[in-house]
Write a protein that holds these residues in place. Structure first.
Motif, PDB file in Angstrom:
ATOM      1  N   PHE A  58       7.623   6.711  -9.110  1.00  0.00           N
ATOM      2  CA  PHE A  58       8.986   6.599  -8.595  1.00  0.00           C
ATOM      3  C   PHE A  58       9.530   5.218  -8.953  1.00  0.00           C
ATOM      4  O   PHE A  58       8.819   4.217  -8.833  1.00  0.00           O
ATOM      5  CB  PHE A  58       9.021   6.760  -7.072  1.00  0.00           C
ATOM      6  N   TYR A  59      10.804   5.191  -9.370  1.00  0.00           N
ATOM      7  CA  TYR A  59      11.492   3.918  -9.634  1.00  0.00           C
ATOM      8  C   TYR A  59      12.725   3.869  -8.744  1.00  0.00           C
ATOM      9  O   TYR A  59      13.586   4.754  -8.805  1.00  0.00           O
ATOM     10  CB  TYR A  59      11.890   3.811 -11.104  1.00  0.00           C
ATOM     11  N   VAL A  60      12.818   2.837  -7.897  1.00  0.00           N
ATOM     12  CA  VAL A  60      13.883   2.728  -6.900  1.00  0.00           C
ATOM     13  C   VAL A  60      14.941   1.750  -7.417  1.00  0.00           C
ATOM     14  O   VAL A  60      14.643   0.584  -7.678  1.00  0.00           O
ATOM     15  CB  VAL A  60      13.316   2.243  -5.545  1.00  0.00           C
ATOM     16  N   SER A  61      16.176   2.228  -7.549  1.00  0.00           N
ATOM     17  CA  SER A  61      17.254   1.405  -8.095  1.00  0.00           C
ATOM     18  C   SER A  61      17.561   0.221  -7.177  1.00  0.00           C
ATOM     19  O   SER A  61      17.169   0.194  -6.007  1.00  0.00           O
ATOM     20  CB  SER A  61      18.520   2.240  -8.282  1.00  0.00           C
ATOM     21  N   MET A  92       5.345   3.542  -6.416  1.00  0.00           N
ATOM     22  CA  MET A  92       6.785   3.312  -6.276  1.00  0.00           C
ATOM     23  C   MET A  92       7.103   1.880  -6.688  1.00  0.00           C
ATOM     24  O   MET A  92       6.548   0.925  -6.142  1.00  0.00           O
ATOM     25  CB  MET A  92       7.211   3.559  -4.817  1.00  0.00           C
ATOM     26  N   VAL A  93       8.008   1.741  -7.660  1.00  0.00           N
ATOM     27  CA  VAL A  93       8.405   0.428  -8.173  1.00  0.00           C
ATOM     28  C   VAL A  93       9.846   0.162  -7.759  1.00  0.00           C
ATOM     29  O   VAL A  93      10.743   0.948  -8.072  1.00  0.00           O
ATOM     30  CB  VAL A  93       8.277   0.370  -9.709  1.00  0.00           C
ATOM     31  N   TYR A  94      10.080  -0.933  -7.024  1.00  0.00           N
ATOM     32  CA  TYR A  94      11.438  -1.352  -6.681  1.00  0.00           C
ATOM     33  C   TYR A  94      12.034  -2.158  -7.837  1.00  0.00           C
ATOM     34  O   TYR A  94      11.339  -2.962  -8.467  1.00  0.00           O
ATOM     35  CB  TYR A  94      11.434  -2.219  -5.424  1.00  0.00           C
ATOM     36  N   GLU A  95      13.344  -1.952  -8.078  1.00  0.00           N
ATOM     37  CA  GLU A  95      13.991  -2.687  -9.167  1.00  0.00           C
ATOM     38  C   GLU A  95      13.945  -4.195  -8.930  1.00  0.00           C
ATOM     39  O   GLU A  95      13.855  -4.976  -9.878  1.00  0.00           O
ATOM     40  CB  GLU A  95      15.443  -2.230  -9.341  1.00  0.00           C
ATOM     41  N   HIS A  96      14.003  -4.605  -7.680  1.00  0.00           N
ATOM     42  CA  HIS A  96      13.783  -6.014  -7.339  1.00  0.00           C
ATOM     43  C   HIS A  96      13.023  -6.061  -6.017  1.00  0.00           C
ATOM     44  O   HIS A  96      13.074  -5.115  -5.226  1.00  0.00           O
ATOM     45  CB  HIS A  96      15.104  -6.789  -7.266  1.00  0.00           C
ATOM     46  N   THR A 114       1.754   1.508  -3.728  1.00  0.00           N
ATOM     47  CA  THR A 114       0.982   2.698  -4.051  1.00  0.00           C
ATOM     48  C   THR A 114       0.428   3.274  -2.761  1.00  0.00           C
ATOM     49  O   THR A 114       0.139   2.544  -1.821  1.00  0.00           O
ATOM     50  CB  THR A 114      -0.171   2.385  -5.030  1.00  0.00           C
ATOM     51  N   TRP A 115       0.290   4.605  -2.727  1.00  0.00           N
ATOM     52  CA  TRP A 115      -0.239   5.229  -1.507  1.00  0.00           C
ATOM     53  C   TRP A 115      -0.998   6.494  -1.857  1.00  0.00           C
ATOM     54  O   TRP A 115      -0.792   7.111  -2.907  1.00  0.00           O
ATOM     55  CB  TRP A 115       0.888   5.530  -0.521  1.00  0.00           C
ATOM     56  N   ALA A 116      -1.898   6.887  -0.950  1.00  0.00           N
ATOM     57  CA  ALA A 116      -2.688   8.103  -1.115  1.00  0.00           C
ATOM     58  C   ALA A 116      -3.423   8.355   0.193  1.00  0.00           C
ATOM     59  O   ALA A 116      -3.576   7.444   1.028  1.00  0.00           O
ATOM     60  CB  ALA A 116      -3.682   7.966  -2.264  1.00  0.00           C
ATOM     61  N   ILE A 249       9.361   0.012   3.344  1.00  0.00           N
ATOM     62  CA  ILE A 249       8.710   1.129   2.657  1.00  0.00           C
ATOM     63  C   ILE A 249       8.951   2.428   3.424  1.00  0.00           C
ATOM     64  O   ILE A 249       9.316   3.460   2.842  1.00  0.00           O
ATOM     65  CB  ILE A 249       7.198   0.862   2.520  1.00  0.00           C
ATOM     66  N   LEU A 250       8.772   2.373   4.735  1.00  0.00           N
ATOM     67  CA  LEU A 250       8.983   3.560   5.567  1.00  0.00           C
ATOM     68  C   LEU A 250      10.435   4.037   5.483  1.00  0.00           C
ATOM     69  O   LEU A 250      10.709   5.239   5.344  1.00  0.00           O
ATOM     70  CB  LEU A 250       8.605   3.241   7.018  1.00  0.00           C
ATOM     71  N   ALA A 251      11.382   3.096   5.543  1.00  0.00           N
ATOM     72  CA  ALA A 251      12.800   3.455   5.425  1.00  0.00           C
ATOM     73  C   ALA A 251      13.091   4.084   4.061  1.00  0.00           C
ATOM     74  O   ALA A 251      13.867   5.043   3.952  1.00  0.00           O
ATOM     75  CB  ALA A 251      13.672   2.222   5.643  1.00  0.00           C
ATOM     76  N   THR A 252      12.464   3.565   3.005  1.00  0.00           N
ATOM     77  CA  THR A 252      12.667   4.132   1.670  1.00  0.00           C
ATOM     78  C   THR A 252      12.220   5.580   1.633  1.00  0.00           C
ATOM     79  O   THR A 252      12.926   6.457   1.114  1.00  0.00           O
ATOM     80  CB  THR A 252      11.890   3.317   0.616  1.00  0.00           C
ATOM     81  N   TRP A 253      11.046   5.859   2.166  1.00  0.00           N
ATOM     82  CA  TRP A 253      10.542   7.241   2.180  1.00  0.00           C
ATOM     83  C   TRP A 253      11.472   8.165   2.963  1.00  0.00           C
ATOM     84  O   TRP A 253      11.764   9.279   2.521  1.00  0.00           O
ATOM     85  CB  TRP A 253       9.151   7.279   2.795  1.00  0.00           C
TER      86      TRP A 253
END
Length: 363
Positions: A58-61, A92-96, A114-116, A249-253
């Motif tokens: 995942f790439y987060v703008s 998951m990679v954040y743009e910044h 990263t998560w699993a 991270i939780l808010a992003t999900w």
């Protein structure tokens, strides 16, 4: 990262975690996830070697990153469910970096998550680029890796026996060569426990460019923030910054599961695909690009005409700030936070309160 996790040499994840974490890190939380008989460093390395190749990407703008950080400030304590995750295993990679400017510089550069599944629930790792302030210690580490280990160990033990204070402008010798020797001896004394349990990794910082910061073994239970995890050299003053990172991270999900977010499947460029195929033909070269949809002025679940159906008659319009609302889901007999975008409320033909102020939101 997959190549590094699988690498059995001294520059691979196995030796890196043995050197920096060892079997029982001093700051590891003793819980049902880890206890003192576990070899924590080896366990983390072995699980990453299995999980990273299977991860969805995942790439987060930048816009989505900013919204997630803003929304995290008002996110209440929440019981995460497995179905809230965008994928069972993910990178998951954040743009910044989403939490720049915190009191704890360690979290400022975190931009990869990263998560699993793991023992106790969910294992979430955070990764950061190496900051300029760390370049000096990286160079020292690479120098140590080139020297005979027996010689390095002997000097480190001698330096530790001298119980040297940390070099400061007040206690440094006047000669620059003596200052360099003092700094080197202090570094060697500090790293003595690491040197005794494993060889120095030749790259010192992981060769893929992201430094491992922390593992949070997150349980699917009620929590305030997140439970403590395993980290590398975290002090108590880092706790607020760490919780801010975890809540982001939780808010992003949570936001990724809403209609205000747009998800687009993208494939790596052909040259990158060839590199991935040479590494492992099974690895998936696709990435999901996570961005915000076009902004709207009214929330989709409450049109303007609803304001005229009650007993109260509104004489103005007003701006409702963005906020979380608990939405009940009968399918799981529980509530889930959903983000409500900033919007106008009230009858369309009425004047806007605070009309002399103009707010412009560009996406």
């Amino acid at each position: 990262m997959t190549d590094w996790a699988r690498d059995p040499t001294l520059d691979g994840a196995g030796n890196w975690f043995r050197f920096f974490l060892g079997p029982s890190p001093d700051d590891a939380t003793e819980s049902r996830v880890f206890d003192r008989v576990d070899d924590v460093g080896t366990t983390i390395a072995e699980t990453l070697a299995v999980q990273l190749p299977a991860a969805e990407l995942f790439y987060v703008s930048a816009d989505m990153t900013d919204l997630a950080r803003h929304a995290a400030d008002t996110l209440t304590d929440y019981r995460l469910h497995p179905e809230d995750l965008p994928a069972q295993i993910g990178v998951m990679v954040y743009e910044h970096p989403p939490v720049e400017g915190t009191a704890a510089a360690r979290h400022n550069a975190v931009s990869v998550v990263t998560w699993a599944p793991g023992r106790g629930g969910l294992w979430v790792h955070t990764w950061a680029t190496t900051s300029p302030s760390q370049q000096g210690i990286v160079r020292i580490g690479r120098t140590l890796a080139q020297a005979p280990r027996d010689e390095v160990l002997a000097r480190a033990r001698t330096a530790a026996a001298r119980d040297l204070p940390e070099p400061t402008p007040e206690n440094r010798p006047s000669e620059s060569d003596e200052t360099a020797e003092q700094v080197a001896d202090h570094v060697l004394a500090t790293f003595l426990p690491h040197l005794e349990r494993a060889p120095v990794p030749p790259s010192f910082a992981p060769p893929h460019g992201y430094e491992w910061c922390a593992l949070t073994p997150m349980e699917f239970t009620e929590m305030e923030g997140w439970p403590d995890g395993v980290s590398e050299d975290e002090s108590s003053r880092d706790s607020e910054a760490r919780i801010a990172m975890q809540r982001t991270i939780l808010a992003t999900w949570l936001l990724m599961g809403q209609t205000l977010v747009r998800s687009e499947q993208m494939t790596a460029p052909r040259a990158a695909q060839r590199r991935i195929e040479r590494l492992d033909p099974v690895l998936d070269p696709t990435v999901r690009y996570i961005d915000l949809r076009r902004a709207r002025t009214e929330p989709s679940d409450r049109p303007d005409e609803d304001f005229g159906n009650g007993t109260r008659e509104y004489r103005h319009r007003w701006i409702v700030r963005g906020h979380w609302r608990n939405q009940y889901y009968p399918s799981r007999n529980d509530h889930r936070p959903i983000w409500i975008d900033p919007h106008f409320a009230g009858p369309e033909d009425k004047p806007l309160l605070g009309g002399e102020r103009v707010n412009v939101l560009r996406r």
